[in-house]
Design a protein around this motif. Structure first.
Motif, PDB file in Angstrom:
ATOM      1  N   ASP A  48       0.808  -1.219   0.000  1.00  0.00           N
ATOM      2  CA  ASP A  48       0.000   0.000   0.000  1.00  0.00           C
ATOM      3  C   ASP A  48       0.842   1.272   0.000  1.00  0.00           C
ATOM      4  OD1 ASP A  48      -2.233  -1.573   0.009  1.00  0.00           O
ATOM      5  OD2 ASP A  48      -2.499  -1.531   2.189  1.00  0.00           O
ATOM      6  N   ASN A  49       2.109   1.176   0.289  1.00  0.00           N
ATOM      7  CA  ASN A  49       2.965   2.363   0.293  1.00  0.00           C
ATOM      8  C   ASN A  49       3.427   2.761  -1.115  1.00  0.00           C
ATOM      9  OD1 ASN A  49       2.870   2.591   3.129  1.00  0.00           O
ATOM     10  ND2 ASN A  49       4.544   1.086   3.351  1.00  0.00           N
ATOM     11  N   MET A  50       3.161   1.926  -2.100  1.00  0.00           N
ATOM     12  CA  MET A  50       3.568   2.201  -3.470  1.00  0.00           C
ATOM     13  C   MET A  50       2.518   3.055  -4.188  1.00  0.00           C
ATOM     14  SD  MET A  50       4.964  -1.504  -4.806  1.00  0.00           S
ATOM     15  CE  MET A  50       6.470  -2.246  -4.207  1.00  0.00           C
ATOM     16  N   THR A  51       2.998   3.887  -5.118  1.00  0.00           N
ATOM     17  CA  THR A  51       2.084   4.608  -5.996  1.00  0.00           C
ATOM     18  C   THR A  51       1.582   3.637  -7.068  1.00  0.00           C
ATOM     19  OG1 THR A  51       3.806   5.264  -7.549  1.00  0.00           O
ATOM     20  CG2 THR A  51       3.429   6.714  -5.647  1.00  0.00           C
ATOM     21  N   PRO A  52       0.495   3.956  -7.783  1.00  0.00           N
ATOM     22  CA  PRO A  52       0.038   3.069  -8.858  1.00  0.00           C
ATOM     23  C   PRO A  52       1.120   2.769  -9.887  1.00  0.00           C
ATOM     24  CG  PRO A  52      -1.645   4.678  -8.341  1.00  0.00           C
ATOM     25  CD  PRO A  52      -0.434   5.066  -7.557  1.00  0.00           C
ATOM     26  N   LEU A  53       1.943   3.759 -10.236  1.00  0.00           N
ATOM     27  CA  LEU A  53       2.985   3.523 -11.228  1.00  0.00           C
ATOM     28  C   LEU A  53       4.087   2.630 -10.663  1.00  0.00           C
ATOM     29  CD1 LEU A  53       3.748   4.158 -14.123  1.00  0.00           C
ATOM     30  CD2 LEU A  53       5.059   6.133 -13.289  1.00  0.00           C
ATOM     31  N   GLU A  54       4.387   2.800  -9.388  1.00  0.00           N
ATOM     32  CA  GLU A  54       5.381   1.926  -8.766  1.00  0.00           C
ATOM     33  C   GLU A  54       4.866   0.484  -8.712  1.00  0.00           C
ATOM     34  OE1 GLU A  54       7.682   5.053  -5.761  1.00  0.00           O
ATOM     35  OE2 GLU A  54       5.869   3.967  -5.083  1.00  0.00           O
ATOM     36  N   LYS A  55       3.592   0.328  -8.436  1.00  0.00           N
ATOM     37  CA  LYS A  55       2.999  -1.009  -8.449  1.00  0.00           C
ATOM     38  C   LYS A  55       3.057  -1.611  -9.855  1.00  0.00           C
ATOM     39  CE  LYS A  55      -0.233  -0.302  -4.603  1.00  0.00           C
ATOM     40  NZ  LYS A  55      -1.663  -0.273  -4.194  1.00  0.00           N
ATOM     41  N   MET A  96       1.290   0.725 -25.552  1.00  0.00           N
ATOM     42  CA  MET A  96       1.452   2.134 -25.192  1.00  0.00           C
ATOM     43  C   MET A  96       0.554   2.380 -23.988  1.00  0.00           C
ATOM     44  SD  MET A  96       1.511   4.422 -28.678  1.00  0.00           S
ATOM     45  CE  MET A  96       2.890   4.376 -29.812  1.00  0.00           C
ATOM     46  N   VAL A  97       1.090   3.096 -22.987  1.00  0.00           N
ATOM     47  CA  VAL A  97       0.359   3.335 -21.737  1.00  0.00           C
ATOM     48  C   VAL A  97       0.247   4.840 -21.495  1.00  0.00           C
ATOM     49  CG1 VAL A  97       0.312   2.890 -19.258  1.00  0.00           C
ATOM     50  CG2 VAL A  97       1.225   1.146 -20.811  1.00  0.00           C
ATOM     51  N   ASN A  98      -0.933   5.254 -21.121  1.00  0.00           N
ATOM     52  CA  ASN A  98      -1.185   6.671 -20.823  1.00  0.00           C
ATOM     53  C   ASN A  98      -0.983   6.916 -19.329  1.00  0.00           C
ATOM     54  OD1 ASN A  98      -2.249   9.246 -20.340  1.00  0.00           O
ATOM     55  ND2 ASN A  98      -3.796   9.030 -21.949  1.00  0.00           N
ATOM     56  N   VAL A  99       0.063   7.698 -19.013  1.00  0.00           N
ATOM     57  CA  VAL A  99       0.362   8.024 -17.616  1.00  0.00           C
ATOM     58  C   VAL A  99       0.218   9.537 -17.444  1.00  0.00           C
ATOM     59  CG1 VAL A  99       2.063   7.939 -15.748  1.00  0.00           C
ATOM     60  CG2 VAL A  99       1.958   6.077 -17.456  1.00  0.00           C
ATOM     61  N   ASP A 151      14.452  -2.233 -16.972  1.00  0.00           N
ATOM     62  CA  ASP A 151      14.001  -0.833 -16.957  1.00  0.00           C
ATOM     63  C   ASP A 151      14.131  -0.150 -18.315  1.00  0.00           C
ATOM     64  OD1 ASP A 151      13.504  -1.193 -14.333  1.00  0.00           O
ATOM     65  OD2 ASP A 151      15.125   0.092 -13.570  1.00  0.00           O
ATOM     66  N   ASP A 152      14.954  -0.700 -19.197  1.00  0.00           N
ATOM     67  CA  ASP A 152      15.227  -0.044 -20.476  1.00  0.00           C
ATOM     68  C   ASP A 152      13.985   0.138 -21.346  1.00  0.00           C
ATOM     69  OD1 ASP A 152      17.835   0.253 -19.806  1.00  0.00           O
ATOM     70  OD2 ASP A 152      18.625  -1.269 -21.182  1.00  0.00           O
ATOM     71  N   TYR A 153      12.912  -0.661 -21.089  1.00  0.00           N
ATOM     72  CA  TYR A 153      11.718  -0.555 -21.939  1.00  0.00           C
ATOM     73  C   TYR A 153      10.444  -0.399 -21.111  1.00  0.00           C
ATOM     74  CZ  TYR A 153      14.601  -1.476 -25.977  1.00  0.00           C
ATOM     75  OH  TYR A 153      15.556  -1.358 -26.959  1.00  0.00           O
ATOM     76  N   PHE A 154      10.571   0.258 -19.980  1.00  0.00           N
ATOM     77  CA  PHE A 154       9.395   0.587 -19.166  1.00  0.00           C
ATOM     78  C   PHE A 154       9.119   2.081 -19.292  1.00  0.00           C
ATOM     79  CE2 PHE A 154       7.423   2.078 -15.218  1.00  0.00           C
ATOM     80  CZ  PHE A 154       6.312   1.255 -15.159  1.00  0.00           C
ATOM     81  N   CYS A 155       7.983   2.419 -19.892  1.00  0.00           N
ATOM     82  CA  CYS A 155       7.544   3.808 -20.062  1.00  0.00           C
ATOM     83  C   CYS A 155       8.625   4.657 -20.741  1.00  0.00           C
ATOM     84  CB  CYS A 155       7.142   4.412 -18.720  1.00  0.00           C
ATOM     85  SG  CYS A 155       5.626   3.699 -18.051  1.00  0.00           S
ATOM     86  N   VAL A 156       8.912   4.324 -21.994  1.00  0.00           N
ATOM     87  CA  VAL A 156       9.949   5.045 -22.746  1.00  0.00           C
ATOM     88  C   VAL A 156       9.323   5.784 -23.922  1.00  0.00           C
ATOM     89  CG1 VAL A 156      11.739   3.408 -22.070  1.00  0.00           C
ATOM     90  CG2 VAL A 156      10.436   3.008 -24.166  1.00  0.00           C
ATOM     91  N   PRO A 157       9.994   6.830 -24.441  1.00  0.00           N
ATOM     92  CA  PRO A 157       9.474   7.626 -25.560  1.00  0.00           C
ATOM     93  C   PRO A 157       9.764   6.985 -26.918  1.00  0.00           C
ATOM     94  CG  PRO A 157      11.526   8.578 -24.805  1.00  0.00           C
ATOM     95  CD  PRO A 157      11.222   7.424 -23.884  1.00  0.00           C
ATOM     96  N   ASP A 158       9.227   7.597 -27.970  1.00  0.00           N
ATOM     97  CA  ASP A 158       9.460   7.112 -29.337  1.00  0.00           C
ATOM     98  C   ASP A 158      10.949   7.064 -29.672  1.00  0.00           C
ATOM     99  OD1 ASP A 158       6.751   6.947 -29.686  1.00  0.00           O
ATOM    100  OD2 ASP A 158       6.564   8.788 -30.872  1.00  0.00           O
ATOM    101  N   SER A 159      11.684   8.069 -29.213  1.00  0.00           N
ATOM    102  CA  SER A 159      13.110   8.158 -29.549  1.00  0.00           C
ATOM    103  C   SER A 159      13.885   6.941 -29.074  1.00  0.00           C
ATOM    104  CB  SER A 159      13.718   9.434 -28.943  1.00  0.00           C
ATOM    105  OG  SER A 159      13.553   9.443 -27.532  1.00  0.00           O
ATOM    106  N   GLU A 199      10.105  12.105 -21.744  1.00  0.00           N
ATOM    107  CA  GLU A 199      11.240  11.264 -21.383  1.00  0.00           C
ATOM    108  C   GLU A 199      10.783  10.123 -20.454  1.00  0.00           C
ATOM    109  OE1 GLU A 199      14.358  11.372 -22.501  1.00  0.00           O
ATOM    110  OE2 GLU A 199      13.638  12.914 -23.892  1.00  0.00           O
ATOM    111  N   GLN A 200      11.593   9.104 -20.435  1.00  0.00           N
ATOM    112  CA  GLN A 200      11.276   7.933 -19.625  1.00  0.00           C
ATOM    113  C   GLN A 200      11.100   8.306 -18.168  1.00  0.00           C
ATOM    114  OE1 GLN A 200      14.242   4.858 -19.788  1.00  0.00           O
ATOM    115  NE2 GLN A 200      13.008   3.378 -18.656  1.00  0.00           N
ATOM    116  N   ILE A 201      10.136   7.654 -17.530  1.00  0.00           N
ATOM    117  CA  ILE A 201       9.888   7.884 -16.100  1.00  0.00           C
ATOM    118  C   ILE A 201      10.155   6.604 -15.305  1.00  0.00           C
ATOM    119  CG2 ILE A 201       8.250   9.757 -16.412  1.00  0.00           C
ATOM    120  CD1 ILE A 201       5.999   7.780 -16.199  1.00  0.00           C
ATOM    121  N   LEU A 202      10.501   6.801 -14.045  1.00  0.00           N
ATOM    122  CA  LEU A 202      10.794   5.679 -13.124  1.00  0.00           C
ATOM    123  C   LEU A 202      11.866   4.761 -13.669  1.00  0.00           C
ATOM    124  CD1 LEU A 202       7.402   4.565 -11.593  1.00  0.00           C
ATOM    125  CD2 LEU A 202       9.179   5.991 -10.587  1.00  0.00           C
TER     126      LEU A 202
END
Length: 266
Positions: free
Chosen positions: A120-127, A212-215, A235-243, A262-265
């Motif tokens: 429960d201490n995690m944010t939705p994106l961290e989960k 593709m995920v909308n954050v 982590d290299d392909y978690f929430c990354v941009p087109d570039s 830009e990539q997050i988390l």
């Protein structure tokens, strides 16, 4: 005079003896005359009687054989049965689960996995990232043909996810489908991306599916299967941009949202 009489008697006895011997030979050589005829007639009669008797006996035996309960299967201690055993009926096939039943089963498994690997201490994106990191080590890749001619429907998504939860393996379509359900559980909108990816092992491009995920209003690429197979770290392909993605992936950019943030988390 006496000698003459004895000679006459002796001659008469010899004549009678010779006559008896001839009659005996005649009787023997003729097979007994009338006696032989009687024997042939009796033999013929006997043969006819025996044939009738044997036929009667055979008929009686046949009647006894066919009516015997031990042989016809009508009594106890059956040996031979002339009746075919009744055909065993196959159990009725189980009805296919409805879409609602599949969705409910998937939801139960998703909630169980989230409860085990997040807190429960995690944010939705961290989960979401925790599940992203959990999924690849628990997925066995198998090349399975999936008909995408009609696109990814809600039903197909849940069927693919159900396949994964049953076997814990599948193709990129299964991986994208179950990933989508996890992200949606955390409240994120998702889009399937059908394109190609480059393999640095085979040195070839191959068909591929990812998300593709909308954050918070911005779109990002997510491809855990490719990361696990080809990247140095997940982590290299978690929430990354087109570039980032266009170095190894190709897709229809005109009909899909642009991922410019830009990539997050990381």
């Amino acid at each position: 005079m006496k000698r003459t009489f004895f000679a006459f008697v002796l001659a008469l006895c010899l004549l009678m003896l010779v006559s008896c011997r001839e009659n005996e030979q005649l009787f023997v050589s003729s097979g007994g005359g009338a006696s032989s005829e009687i024997s042939s007639s009796e033999q013929s009669s006997l043969s006819s009687s025996q044939a009738q008797s044997e036929a009667s006996t055979s008929s009686a035996n046949s009647s006894t054989f066919t009516s015997s309960p031990a042989l016809t299967g009508t009594g106890q201690g059956n040996i031979v049965s002339s009746q075919k055993p009744p055909a065993t009926s196959k159990p009725a096939p189980k009805p296919k689960p409805t879409l609602q039943e599949i969705k409910e089963a998937n939801s139960v498994k998703i909630k169980k996995i989230i409860s085990k690997h997040t807190n429960d201490n995690m944010t939705p994106l961290e989960k979401a990232k925790a599940i992203y990191n959990w999924l690849y080590p628990n997925f066995g890749y198998r090349a399975v043909y999936v008909d995408l001619s009609s696109g990814f429907s809600e039903e197909l998504t849940h069927q693919l996810a159900a396949h994964y939860f049953r076997y814990y393996r599948g193709s990129c379509e299964h991986y994208a489908a179950v990933s989508r359900l996890f992200f949606e559980e955390f409240g994120y909108e998702c889009i399937y991306v059908k394109g190609t990816r480059y393999s640095n092992l085979s040195r070839r491009w191959g068909e591929h599916v990812w998300l593709m995920v909308n954050v918070n209003g911005d779109w990002y690429h997510v491809d855990g299967l490719f990361a696990g197979n080809f990247a140095k770290v997940m982590d290299d392909y978690f929430c990354v941009p087109d570039s980032k993605m266009e170095k190894t992936h190709k897709w229809d950019k005109e009909n899909l949202p642009a991922c410019t943030k830009e990539q997050i988390l990381k």
